[in-house]
Design an enzyme around this catalytic site. Sequence first.
Site, short mmCIF file in Angstrom:
data_model
loop_
_atom_site.label_atom_id
_atom_site.label_comp_id
_atom_site.label_asym_id
_atom_site.label_seq_id
_atom_site.Cartn_x
_atom_site.Cartn_y
_atom_site.Cartn_z
N CYS A 1 0.82 -1.23 0.00
CA CYS A 1 0.00 0.00 0.00
C CYS A 1 0.85 1.27 0.00
CB CYS A 1 -0.97 0.00 1.17
SG CYS A 1 -2.02 -1.46 1.18
N HIS B 1 -3.15 7.17 2.09
CA HIS B 1 -3.59 5.85 1.63
C HIS B 1 -4.99 5.61 2.18
CE1 HIS B 1 -4.02 1.71 0.83
NE2 HIS B 1 -3.79 1.30 2.07
N ASN C 1 -10.15 -0.21 -0.02
CA ASN C 1 -8.69 -0.12 -0.02
C ASN C 1 -8.17 -0.75 -1.31
OD1 ASN C 1 -5.95 -0.48 0.39
ND2 ASN C 1 -6.16 -1.21 2.49
O1 UT7 Z 1 -3.77 -1.25 3.46
C1 UT7 Z 1 -2.90 -1.62 4.47
C2 UT7 Z 1 -3.29 -1.02 5.68
N1 UT7 Z 1 -4.40 -1.73 6.28
C3 UT7 Z 1 -5.06 -1.13 7.22
O2 UT7 Z 1 -4.77 0.02 7.48
C4 UT7 Z 1 -6.10 -1.88 8.01
C5 UT7 Z 1 -6.00 -1.47 9.45
N2 UT7 Z 1 -6.97 -2.06 10.32
C6 UT7 Z 1 -8.27 -1.75 10.28
O3 UT7 Z 1 -8.69 -0.98 9.46
C7 UT7 Z 1 -9.18 -2.35 11.34
O4 UT7 Z 1 -8.39 -2.97 12.35
C8 UT7 Z 1 -10.21 -3.35 10.78
C9 UT7 Z 1 -11.22 -2.61 9.94
C10 UT7 Z 1 -9.49 -4.40 9.93
C11 UT7 Z 1 -10.94 -4.05 11.92
O5 UT7 Z 1 -11.55 -3.09 12.76
P1 UT7 Z 1 -11.45 -3.23 14.34
O6 UT7 Z 1 -12.20 -2.12 14.91
O7 UT7 Z 1 -9.98 -3.34 14.67
O8 UT7 Z 1 -12.24 -4.57 14.61
P2 UT7 Z 1 -11.74 -5.89 15.34
O9 UT7 Z 1 -10.75 -6.60 14.48
O10 UT7 Z 1 -11.36 -5.55 16.73
O11 UT7 Z 1 -13.07 -6.75 15.38
C12 UT7 Z 1 -14.16 -6.37 16.21
C13 UT7 Z 1 -15.26 -7.40 16.07
C14 UT7 Z 1 -14.79 -8.84 16.23
O12 UT7 Z 1 -15.80 -9.55 16.94
P3 UT7 Z 1 -15.64 -9.87 18.51
O13 UT7 Z 1 -14.37 -10.66 18.62
O14 UT7 Z 1 -15.56 -8.52 19.17
O15 UT7 Z 1 -16.88 -10.62 18.80
C15 UT7 Z 1 -14.70 -9.35 14.83
O16 UT7 Z 1 -14.89 -10.76 14.76
O17 UT7 Z 1 -15.81 -7.32 14.76
C16 UT7 Z 1 -15.87 -8.64 14.16
N3 UT7 Z 1 -15.69 -8.52 12.73
C17 UT7 Z 1 -16.73 -8.37 11.88
N4 UT7 Z 1 -18.06 -8.32 12.08
C18 UT7 Z 1 -18.84 -8.13 11.00
C19 UT7 Z 1 -14.56 -8.50 12.02
N5 UT7 Z 1 -14.82 -8.34 10.71
C20 UT7 Z 1 -16.17 -8.24 10.60
C21 UT7 Z 1 -17.04 -8.07 9.52
N6 UT7 Z 1 -18.38 -8.01 9.76
N7 UT7 Z 1 -16.60 -7.93 8.24
#
Ligand code: UT7
Length: 325
Positions: free
Chosen positions: A119, A252, A282
């Site tokens: 990225c 980005h 993204n």
């Molecule tokens: O391009 C390279 C750079 N990449 C990035 O910059 C990505 C950086 N990271 C992010 O943008 C975020 O960390 C994410 C969008 C990937 C995830 O967001 P988050 O607020 O960190 O969520 P999380 O991983 O803490 O997940 C929270 C909850 C989890 O459930 P529990 O364990 O709390 O019950 C996940 O299982 O959300 C759940 N979850 C989803 N639920 C519905 C994860 N993905 C999904 C989904 N739909 N697609």
Amino acid sequence: MSRYSRITGTGSYLPPRRLTNAELAAELASQGVETSDDWIVERTGIRARHFADPGVNSSDLGLEAARRALEAAGRQASEIDLIIVATSTPDMVFPSSAAILQHKLGVAGCPAFDVQAVCSGFVYALTVADAMIKTGTASRALVVGAEVFSRILDFKDRTTCVLFGDGAGAVVLEASDQPGILATDLHADGKHVGILCVPGHVSGGQVLGSPMLRMDGQAVFKLAVGVLEEAARAVLAKAGRTEADIDWLIPHQANIRIMQGTARKLKLPMDKVVVTVDQHGNTSAASIPLALDSAVRSGQIKKGDTLMLEGVGGGFTWGAVLLDF
Ligand code: UT7
């Protein structure tokens, strides 16, 4: 007289197949994967993304973006003397997508190569082109970011497959006696390889290991906000400018919350941040030139504006480019 590089034209292209969150969620539900428009919008700001049809490759998307950038610059492909494509989803293992793109543009002879910095790829490629122009190795470069990330998404993994899209953006960068690019700053730290990777490789006629994207989203998120602030401050210091000089921040496009965090740290209001993640998702190395071109064509960015471009991603890699447009 000093020699600088300057963007003289921008272009971009999105494949026609557009999926809203609701449409993607419905497709995933049919495979037993649960997600929702609400979750995706709240956690990422993404509302839709574009996916290329089977058989359409990064060089095809790059070709359309390149044609538009050349037209905007008032240049023919035959006038270009350097082609760099930033991509992590190349058409083939080799040759480079840049060489394939060169042929599709109907030209031959000039150097053409890919840059692989995920990225951060576009910021890396622009920095390399700037250096080659400043040293006189090139005078008119085509710098492209092009990706078909849909090919490396695991549609059973809801934590990644809702985040990415396909697309391409391009700029024509030309030698000039006025800047242009004011300062660049690039970094990598390979110890973080495991938090964002596609670990598979080709061997003995087979793909060994997984050819699907894996990401520890929270680890990437935390690293991203810190390094983006550092890179922004580094290019400002190198150019002898301050945050107040930035007309547009073009980060980005991964997650609206990362962009808001970066803007806050730089004390920039969100109305100075170009945001396209809502419509594109993204698109990795394509995200910055896509955002740049859409803001140029919408009339947000004007000639003479000072732009801060910032990339961050797998590697771990990050960097920034400060330029007068
Ligand atoms: O391009 C390279 C750079 N990449 C990035 O910059 C990505 C950086 N990271 C992010 O943008 C975020 O960390 C994410 C969008 C990937 C995830 O967001 P988050 O607020 O960190 O969520 P999380 O991983 O803490 O997940 C929270 C909850 C989890 O459930 P529990 O364990 O709390 O019950 C996940 O299982 O959300 C759940 N979850 C989803 N639920 C519905 C994860 N993905 C999904 C989904 N739909 N697609």
